[in-house]
Write an enzyme that holds these catalytic residues in place. Structure first.
Site, PDB file in Angstrom:
ATOM      1  N   ASP A  57       0.860  -1.185   0.000  1.00 39.60           N
ATOM      2  CA  ASP A  57       0.000   0.000   0.000  1.00 39.60           C
ATOM      3  C   ASP A  57       0.894   1.232   0.000  1.00 39.60           C
ATOM      4  OD1 ASP A  57      -1.721   2.203   1.063  1.00 39.60           O
ATOM      5  OD2 ASP A  57      -3.184   0.580   1.288  1.00 39.60           O
ATOM      6  N   PHE A  79      -0.563   6.178 -10.082  1.00 42.54           N
ATOM      7  CA  PHE A  79      -1.941   5.831 -10.417  1.00 42.54           C
ATOM      8  C   PHE A  79      -2.757   5.425  -9.191  1.00 42.54           C
ATOM      9  CE2 PHE A  79       0.112   4.622 -14.554  1.00 42.54           C
ATOM     10  CZ  PHE A  79      -0.603   5.482 -15.377  1.00 42.54           C
ATOM     11  N   ASN A  98      -6.542   7.702   1.692  1.00 43.55           N
ATOM     12  CA  ASN A  98      -5.901   6.966   0.611  1.00 43.55           C
ATOM     13  C   ASN A  98      -5.280   7.894  -0.423  1.00 43.55           C
ATOM     14  OD1 ASN A  98      -5.110   4.598  -0.661  1.00 43.55           O
ATOM     15  ND2 ASN A  98      -7.011   4.384  -1.802  1.00 43.55           N
ATOM     16  N   TYR A 147     -14.074  12.936  -3.466  1.00 42.33           N
ATOM     17  CA  TYR A 147     -13.095  12.459  -4.443  1.00 42.33           C
ATOM     18  C   TYR A 147     -12.428  13.638  -5.146  1.00 42.33           C
ATOM     19  CZ  TYR A 147     -11.285  10.833  -8.904  1.00 42.33           C
ATOM     20  OH  TYR A 147     -10.478  10.621  -9.987  1.00 42.33           O
ATOM     21  N   LYS A 151      -8.355  15.120  -4.734  1.00 39.61           N
ATOM     22  CA  LYS A 151      -7.405  15.357  -5.827  1.00 39.61           C
ATOM     23  C   LYS A 151      -6.974  16.822  -5.879  1.00 39.61           C
ATOM     24  CE  LYS A 151      -7.090  11.240  -7.794  1.00 39.61           C
ATOM     25  NZ  LYS A 151      -5.807  10.549  -8.023  1.00 39.61           N
ATOM     26  N   PHE A 176     -10.234  13.038 -18.174  1.00 41.37           N
ATOM     27  CA  PHE A 176     -11.672  13.172 -18.331  1.00 41.37           C
ATOM     28  C   PHE A 176     -12.285  11.775 -18.156  1.00 41.37           C
ATOM     29  CE2 PHE A 176     -10.477  17.373 -18.825  1.00 41.37           C
ATOM     30  CZ  PHE A 176     -11.604  18.168 -18.768  1.00 41.37           C
ATOM     31  N   LEU A 198     -19.334   4.282 -17.149  1.00 38.20           N
ATOM     32  CA  LEU A 198     -20.368   3.906 -18.110  1.00 38.20           C
ATOM     33  C   LEU A 198     -19.978   2.721 -18.976  1.00 38.20           C
ATOM     34  CD1 LEU A 198     -23.053   4.524 -19.608  1.00 38.20           C
ATOM     35  CD2 LEU A 198     -21.725   6.096 -21.081  1.00 38.20           C
ATOM     36  N   GLY A 293     -26.116  16.500  -8.738  1.00 40.27           N
ATOM     37  CA  GLY A 293     -24.717  16.853  -8.959  1.00 40.27           C
ATOM     38  C   GLY A 293     -24.195  16.568 -10.346  1.00 40.27           C
ATOM     39  N   ASP A 294     -24.948  15.830 -11.174  1.00 34.48           N
ATOM     40  CA  ASP A 294     -24.490  15.558 -12.538  1.00 34.48           C
ATOM     41  C   ASP A 294     -24.615  16.804 -13.411  1.00 34.48           C
ATOM     42  OD1 ASP A 294     -23.789  12.982 -12.068  1.00 34.48           O
ATOM     43  OD2 ASP A 294     -25.413  12.052 -13.194  1.00 34.48           O
TER      44      ASP A 294
END
Length: 333
Positions: A57, A79, A98, A147, A151, A176, A198, A293-294
């Site tokens: 880890d 990554f 994390n 999330y 970042k 993206f 998706l 939120g979309d």
């Protein structure tokens, strides 16, 4: 030698294959939280090389220090990290631990070994609801989930480190929507549980593992009412990483933020149609309520990467569908 954290994951495995095929050496680190050990065998089948792998880890600094002392690492591509938007809302502490904690642990290990070249995986989720389209790197940052905020914090950590210490060469790549699989059909995206993305969800519908695709909203102001995103083939994305590493190697110190996307939007329905064409039958879907939120449309201004790295995404939506289906049909499970 290049260290890939999260090296057995979706992007890490494709990066490993690319590096080896270019004649360079690589060492992989992964905790197998969102990957499986069989990817190592797949990479051997693809490249013919036995790739050094350490199960660890990135938050375990002692393990990282051992890796840096054992292998002649000169560059790192980071990554490793948690990436589910919805999961981050439910488990924010895990995401900060994390993503932010993992990066800080890695940076300490790099400093201790005087390795100061890093390509960092960031995300378009940093932008939040777009102010303008396409989205440039200078756009306002207003992430709406833990999330995205994790970042954003990582990017700030890297900027502060770069300002404080000489010699760092850092490329922050804001992805993206990665999609597709290696053209060989040997490696691809294998999500744990219900896919958050998706394309693997559609592939599972095509394989009969799920009864239909849930389409969240068909009343957006878009080409067909469904949400529009900037889907980019994983091979194009990985090419962006290799060009970023090559560019960093020519610099004495550098800090650059670059969008990696195709620079145009593809709707959910258009992606579904591409898959239906690939598999030769209409795939079932159901229209659901919009998700909170979309955004209606999100796609990149990727001109900075084009100018600095001479990089452009070239693969089509059809290629994303074809390569994904080849992986699922021929090699997956």
């Amino acid at each position: 030698m290049i260290l890939l954290t999260g090296g057995l994951g979706y992007l890490g495995s494709h990066m490993a294959a690319q590096i080896i095929q270019q004649g360079q050496d690589v060492v992989l680190v992964d905790n197998l939280s969102n990957s499986t050990i069989d990817v190592l065998a797949r990479l051997f089948n693809l490249t013919g090389k036995t790739i050094p792998f350490v199960q660890a880890d990135v938050r375990d600094r002692a393990s990282l220090e051992q890796i840096f002392s054992r292998y002649p690492i000169t560059q790192v591509v980071h990554f490793a990290g948690s990436k589910s938007v919805n999961e981050s809302i439910q488990q924010p502490l895990d995401y900060y631990d994390n993503n932010v904690g993992g990066l800080i642990s890695l940076l300490y290990a790099m400093k201790g070994s005087q390795v100061k070249t890093l390509v960092f995986s960031s995300t378009a989720a940093i932008y939040g609801e777009p102010e303008i389209l396409p989205i440039p790197e200078s756009s306002r940052q207003a992430p709406t989930t833990p999330y995205g905020r994790s970042k954003q914090i990582c990017e700030q950590v890297l900027q502060d480190l770069y300002r404080a210490e000489q010699g760092w060469r850092i490329a922050v790549l804001r992805y993206f929507n990665p999609a597709g699989a290696h053209p060989s059909g040997i490696i691809g995206e294998v999500p744990n549980g219900i896919p958050n993305n998706l394309v693997p969800y559609i592939a599972q519908v095509a394989r009969g593992e799920r009864p239909y695709l849930q389409v969240f909203g068909d009343d957006y102001n878009t080409v067909d009412g469904t949400g529009v995103r900037d889907f980019i083939h994983v091979q194009d994305l990985i090419e962006g990483h290799t060009k970023a590493l090559s560019w960093l190697a020519t610099q004495t110190q550098a800090f650059e933020i670059l969008n990696l996307g195709r620079g145009e939007g593809i709707s959910v329905k258009q992606m579904l149609d591409a898959f239906s064409k690939t598999v030769g039958r209409e795939l079932p879907f159901r229209i659901m309520a919009r998700r909170e939120g979309d955004s209606a449309s999100v796609y990149a201004d990727a001109s900075h990467a084009a100018g600095l790295l001479n990089w452009r995404a070239t693969k089509t939506v059809d290629e994303m569908a074809i390569d994904t289906w080849r992986f699922y049909e021929n090699s997956f499970l």
